[in-house]
Design a protein around this motif. Structure first.
Motif, PDB file in Angstrom:
ATOM      1  N   UNK A 222      10.197  24.283   3.283  1.00  0.00           N
ATOM      2  CA  UNK A 222       9.962  23.367   4.397  1.00  0.00           C
ATOM      3  C   UNK A 222      11.274  22.803   4.938  1.00  0.00           C
ATOM      4  N   UNK A 223      12.191  22.488   4.038  1.00  0.00           N
ATOM      5  CA  UNK A 223      13.453  21.867   4.429  1.00  0.00           C
ATOM      6  C   UNK A 223      14.618  22.497   3.658  1.00  0.00           C
ATOM      7  N   UNK A 224      14.925  23.765   3.910  1.00  0.00           N
ATOM      8  CA  UNK A 224      15.977  24.438   3.134  1.00  0.00           C
ATOM      9  C   UNK A 224      17.357  23.824   3.352  1.00  0.00           C
ATOM     10  N   UNK A 225      18.057  23.622   2.241  1.00  0.00           N
ATOM     11  CA  UNK A 225      19.435  23.117   2.252  1.00  0.00           C
ATOM     12  C   UNK A 225      19.577  21.719   2.853  1.00  0.00           C
ATOM     13  N   UNK A 345      25.689  28.843   3.156  1.00  0.00           N
ATOM     14  CA  UNK A 345      25.203  28.444   4.476  1.00  0.00           C
ATOM     15  C   UNK A 345      25.325  26.927   4.671  1.00  0.00           C
ATOM     16  N   UNK A 346      24.852  26.438   5.796  1.00  0.00           N
ATOM     17  CA  UNK A 346      24.937  25.006   6.105  1.00  0.00           C
ATOM     18  C   UNK A 346      24.068  24.205   5.133  1.00  0.00           C
ATOM     19  N   UNK A 347      24.692  23.215   4.496  1.00  0.00           N
ATOM     20  CA  UNK A 347      23.977  22.317   3.582  1.00  0.00           C
ATOM     21  C   UNK A 347      24.307  20.896   4.015  1.00  0.00           C
ATOM     22  N   UNK A 348      23.316  20.138   4.425  1.00  0.00           N
ATOM     23  CA  UNK A 348      23.592  18.830   5.022  1.00  0.00           C
ATOM     24  C   UNK A 348      22.347  17.948   4.929  1.00  0.00           C
ATOM     25  N   UNK A 349      22.441  16.783   5.501  1.00  0.00           N
ATOM     26  CA  UNK A 349      21.293  15.892   5.574  1.00  0.00           C
ATOM     27  C   UNK A 349      20.405  16.303   6.748  1.00  0.00           C
ATOM     28  N   UNK A 350      19.232  15.742   6.830  1.00  0.00           N
ATOM     29  CA  UNK A 350      18.244  16.101   7.841  1.00  0.00           C
ATOM     30  C   UNK A 350      18.810  15.978   9.252  1.00  0.00           C
ATOM     31  N   UNK A 361      19.914  28.365   9.970  1.00  0.00           N
ATOM     32  CA  UNK A 361      21.120  27.642   9.554  1.00  0.00           C
ATOM     33  C   UNK A 361      21.296  27.670   8.044  1.00  0.00           C
ATOM     34  N   UNK A 362      20.188  27.768   7.324  1.00  0.00           N
ATOM     35  CA  UNK A 362      20.220  27.653   5.865  1.00  0.00           C
ATOM     36  C   UNK A 362      20.119  28.984   5.133  1.00  0.00           C
ATOM     37  N   UNK A 363      19.895  30.089   5.864  1.00  0.00           N
ATOM     38  CA  UNK A 363      19.660  31.368   5.191  1.00  0.00           C
ATOM     39  C   UNK A 363      20.477  32.488   5.821  1.00  0.00           C
ATOM     40  N   UNK A 364      20.733  33.515   5.038  1.00  0.00           N
ATOM     41  CA  UNK A 364      21.368  34.723   5.556  1.00  0.00           C
ATOM     42  C   UNK A 364      20.732  35.931   4.866  1.00  0.00           C
ATOM     43  N   UNK A 365      20.933  37.089   5.444  1.00  0.00           N
ATOM     44  CA  UNK A 365      20.379  38.333   4.902  1.00  0.00           C
ATOM     45  C   UNK A 365      21.443  39.142   4.190  1.00  0.00           C
ATOM     46  N   UNK A 366      20.963  40.063   3.350  1.00  0.00           N
ATOM     47  CA  UNK A 366      21.815  41.045   2.685  1.00  0.00           C
ATOM     48  C   UNK A 366      21.405  42.423   3.197  1.00  0.00           C
ATOM     49  N   UNK A 367      22.375  43.299   3.362  1.00  0.00           N
ATOM     50  CA  UNK A 367      22.091  44.623   3.909  1.00  0.00           C
ATOM     51  C   UNK A 367      20.988  45.329   3.129  1.00  0.00           C
ATOM     52  N   UNK A 368      20.176  46.082   3.866  1.00  0.00           N
ATOM     53  CA  UNK A 368      19.049  46.765   3.248  1.00  0.00           C
ATOM     54  C   UNK A 368      19.463  48.073   2.589  1.00  0.00           C
ATOM     55  N   UNK A 369      18.904  48.309   1.425  1.00  0.00           N
ATOM     56  CA  UNK A 369      18.970  49.598   0.735  1.00  0.00           C
ATOM     57  C   UNK A 369      17.835  49.588  -0.269  1.00  0.00           C
ATOM     58  N   UNK A 370      17.486  50.741  -0.794  1.00  0.00           N
ATOM     59  CA  UNK A 370      16.402  50.778  -1.783  1.00  0.00           C
ATOM     60  C   UNK A 370      16.747  49.902  -2.976  1.00  0.00           C
TER      61      UNK A 370
END
Length: 444
Positions: A222-225, A345-350, A361-370
């Protein structure tokens, strides 16, 4: 005609009696003892009901005083069914002149995201593949059986035991990703079936608590980072995270630990100890304190099965030592995978961002592979998972282009990186935060 006119007048009177509220008024009700929230322009007082919320009262309180429409859609697989619980809590609506979103959020972005979600629904991307999850469960059970066969045929020598520990750790890590699927209601159409199998996987296959996981993990989603709302960034003064917390600690001359070395002591206390020590203590104490007796019974069944299986080979002390080593190995796996998407990633107050912007703002992806898909339990698609937590993970790659396109349209950063760089970025982020703390501690 007269009767129809009377009915129309009565209907008009009823409608006129519905209280209308401004955002200014709604935002005052954001306390644990006084919680209002808005879903599709309707205003609900959830104060008394929050403690009965299946996902825990805290996730409700984190949305108090806000438009919770997107969060509501994200967490519930059957919003229409859930509406029956909301109906008695309805106290009014937004006044006609009020915008649908609070705090000057980009209404067009919000609407476009909701259109994207509807497109994903029309593409059947929220429909799970029974074969995928059946095979996934089967490969976990196969590893458990392989571990027993290994010690049965080759004995308890060091090499055999080491292989056994790695197999069990792999099984535990993969069971962790599988319980995550059921916990998010992303497998079955009925919530009750998801909840039941979730208890089996997290309880009988892992010895943990479904309720503990739900109440903790849904807050994170609900409220990441977000400090004071996401329990995953509550580091109990062991680490300082992001750019603002280190400076705050430094200015206040807080030095619980030498944070300028946190990127070094991270290796000693976070990956090795999170699951075998901190989580273990928290899970058991939570089940007892909150009287989660069903969860306790499921967890007990795991330990009974484990000790019945391995005491004949290793004895009581040896079995305990083996289990601790397995948890130690699993903990490393879990920490590196779960932290690589969030700590850098960004970690802060509301900041009260819209759903899309706050999650990106709080998440990122990693390249896809099996391998990356399997190793991370598809958490390499962390962005898609956070936007659509009830979507079955095998469909993330299908919705990814739509998400990237929407982000590009509004200039929202969509970050993706190789697995190795993601691991390195954890350490780099901790070092940066530690340096900010030291500078503020010495000079501000």
């Amino acid at each position: 005609m007269g009767k129809g006119g009377e009915k129309g007048e009565e209907s008009g009177e009823c409608k006129a009696q519905i209280p209308l509220y401004t955002w200014e008024e709604i935002q005052k009700h954001n306390l644990r003892t006084d919680m209002w929230l808005v879903i599709e322009r309707k205003v609900y007082n959830v104060t008394r009901w929050a403690n009965r919320h299946p996902g825990g009262h805290r996730v409700i309180s984190h949305c108090a005083g806000e438009d919770a429409t997107d969060a509501f859609q994200a967490f519930h697989i059957n919003p229409t069914l859930v509406q029956k619980f909301l109906k008695p809590l309805l106290i009014g609506e937004l006044a006609p002149g009020e915008p649908s979103q609070d705090r000057d959020k980009n209404s067009q972005l919000v609407e476009d995201f909701r259109t994207l979600r509807k497109t994903a629904e029309d593409m059947n991307l929220f429909r799970a593949s029974p074969l995928f999850f059946s095979l996934y469960l089967a490969h976990i059970i196969a590893m458990e059986a392989l571990a027993w066969l290994l010690v049965s045929y080759f004995g308890t020598g060091w090499i055999t035991t080491l292989f056994l520990a790695f197999i069990l750790a792999t099984s535990q890590a993969q069971a962790g990703w599988l319980q995550h699927d059921f916990g998010h209601l992303s497998v079955f159409k009925k919530s009750s079936w998801n909840h039941l199998v979730h208890k089996f996987v997290i309880g009988h296959l892992k010895g943990a608590s479904a309720n503990w996981w739900n109440h903790r993990h849904f807050q994170h989603h609900a409220k990441p980072n977000i400090f004071k709302k996401d329990p995953d960034v509550n580091m109990l003064h062991v680490f300082v995270l992001g750019d603002t917390q280190p400076v705050e600690y430094g200015k206040k001359k807080l030095k619980y630990l030498p944070y300028n070395h946190q990127h070094e002591y991270f290796f000693l206390i976070f990956p090795p100890l999170l699951i075998p020590v901190y989580f273990q203590i928290q899970i058991i104490s939570t089940m007892i304190k909150r009287m989660f007796w069903a969860d306790l019974a499921w967890a007990f069944s795991y330990y009974m099965r484990y000790f019945i299986t391995y005491i004949p080979f290793y004895g009581v002390l040896g079995s305990l030592s083996l289990l601790t080593f397995v948890r130690f190995l699993e903990s490393h796996w879990f920490v590196w995978v779960t932290q690589m998407n969030h700590i850098p990633m960004e970690i802060d107050f509301e900041k009260h961002k819209d759903w899309l912007s706050s999650q990106l703002a709080a998440t990122c992806n990693i390249e896809q592979s099996f391998f990356n898909d399997w190793f991370t339990g598809h958490l390499n698609f962390q962005i898609e998972h956070h936007l659509f937590p009830t979507m079955p993970r095998h469909n993330f790659w299908k919705v990814k282009p739509l998400v990237k396109s929407l982000c590009a349209k509004y200039g929202v950063q969509y970050e993706e990186k190789p697995l190795g760089k993601a691991f390195v970025d954890i350490i780099g982020s901790l070092k940066k935060s530690g340096d900010l703390w030291l500078d503020a501690y010495l000079y501000k």
